[in-house]
Design a protein around this motif. Structure first.
Motif, PDB file in Angstrom:
ATOM      1  N   GLY A 165       1.930   5.652   4.636  1.00  0.00           N
ATOM      2  CA  GLY A 165       2.840   5.480   3.513  1.00  0.00           C
ATOM      3  C   GLY A 165       3.051   4.045   3.077  1.00  0.00           C
ATOM      4  O   GLY A 165       3.649   3.801   2.027  1.00  0.00           O
ATOM      5  N   TRP A 166       2.558   3.095   3.828  1.00  0.00           N
ATOM      6  CA  TRP A 166       2.768   1.679   3.512  1.00  0.00           C
ATOM      7  C   TRP A 166       1.710   1.157   2.553  1.00  0.00           C
ATOM      8  O   TRP A 166       1.076   0.137   2.810  1.00  0.00           O
ATOM      9  CB  TRP A 166       2.777   0.841   4.795  1.00  0.00           C
ATOM     10  N   VAL A 167       1.511   1.854   1.438  1.00  0.00           N
ATOM     11  CA  VAL A 167       0.578   1.361   0.422  1.00  0.00           C
ATOM     12  C   VAL A 167       1.240   0.194  -0.312  1.00  0.00           C
ATOM     13  O   VAL A 167       2.464   0.142  -0.430  1.00  0.00           O
ATOM     14  CB  VAL A 167       0.157   2.468  -0.565  1.00  0.00           C
ATOM     15  N   ASP A 168       0.427  -0.724  -0.794  1.00  0.00           N
ATOM     16  CA  ASP A 168       1.009  -1.866  -1.507  1.00  0.00           C
ATOM     17  C   ASP A 168       1.086  -1.571  -3.006  1.00  0.00           C
ATOM     18  O   ASP A 168       0.561  -0.561  -3.492  1.00  0.00           O
ATOM     19  CB  ASP A 168       0.241  -3.159  -1.208  1.00  0.00           C
ATOM     20  N   ASP A 169       1.762  -2.445  -3.711  1.00  0.00           N
ATOM     21  CA  ASP A 169       1.966  -2.248  -5.150  1.00  0.00           C
ATOM     22  C   ASP A 169       0.642  -2.132  -5.898  1.00  0.00           C
ATOM     23  O   ASP A 169       0.541  -1.349  -6.849  1.00  0.00           O
ATOM     24  CB  ASP A 169       2.799  -3.390  -5.735  1.00  0.00           C
TER      25      ASP A 169
END
Length: 186
Positions: free
Chosen positions: A127-131
């Motif tokens: 879930g820690w995708v970047d912008d």
């Protein structure tokens, strides 16, 4: 190995029976996954509720299949890859799309490829995708709602993938033609 019972609508815990009966009406049979989940009526109810909600989500039909298969491949869930491959083919998702997803390969359709890439990033990065990853998905024509709908689909698959890992859920005869084995780790 810990053994889990595969219940049906006649021998499951009482609270699970209505959910298994509904699943049987919906699918024509009680899947072994639902039978295993019946040990926890709350898990079964939650999984089926998420499945229904994801089915109503704003993602296009083929994109939903991409989410289900991509998450299941990345989580190494042979049961769910076989089941969702079968269901995708029955829903007329092109066979070459299903085969590419099963093999973790890029899709020729740019819209579906954006779903595959974003779903893969979400699963692999927890879930820690970047912008930039979110913006790339949005630039492919999707919306913030679609981003959150993918979260819903991954949540649904997490429940089933993890249950199958723990329970070693036997594959239903209905999914046998799409049996899948996770590749060995590199």
């Amino acid at each position: 190995m810990t053994e889990f019972t595969v219940y049906d609508e006649t021998d499951a815990p009482e609270a699970a029976r209505p959910h298994l009966e509904a699943a049987k009406r919906r699918m024509g049979f009680v899947t072994t996954l639902n039978g295993v989940m019946a040990e926890s009526p709350e898990l079964l109810a939650g999984y089926n509720a998420l499945s229904e909600l994801f089915g109503k989500s704003s993602l296009p039909r083929n994109a939903k299949h991409v989410v289900w298969i991509t998450a299941s491949v990345l989580n190494g869930c042979a049961y769910c890859v076989a089941a969702h491959s079968t269901l995708a083919l029955r829903s007329r998702v092109p066979a070459e799309v299903v085969e590419a997803l099963r093999g973790g390969r890029a899709l020729d359709d740019p819209a579906l490829e954006a779903v595959r890439v974003f779903t893969g990033a979400m699963v692999e990065q927890r879930g820690w995708v970047d912008d930039a990853q979110v913006e790339a998905f949005l630039a492919a024509g999707y919306t913030r709602r679609h981003v959150l709908d993918i979260v819903l689909g991954i949540g649904m698959k997490t429940l089933s993938n993890y249950t199958n890992h723990i329970a070693h859920t036997p594959l239903d005869p209905a999914w046998q033609d799409q049996e899948w084995t996770a590749p060995a780790p590199a």
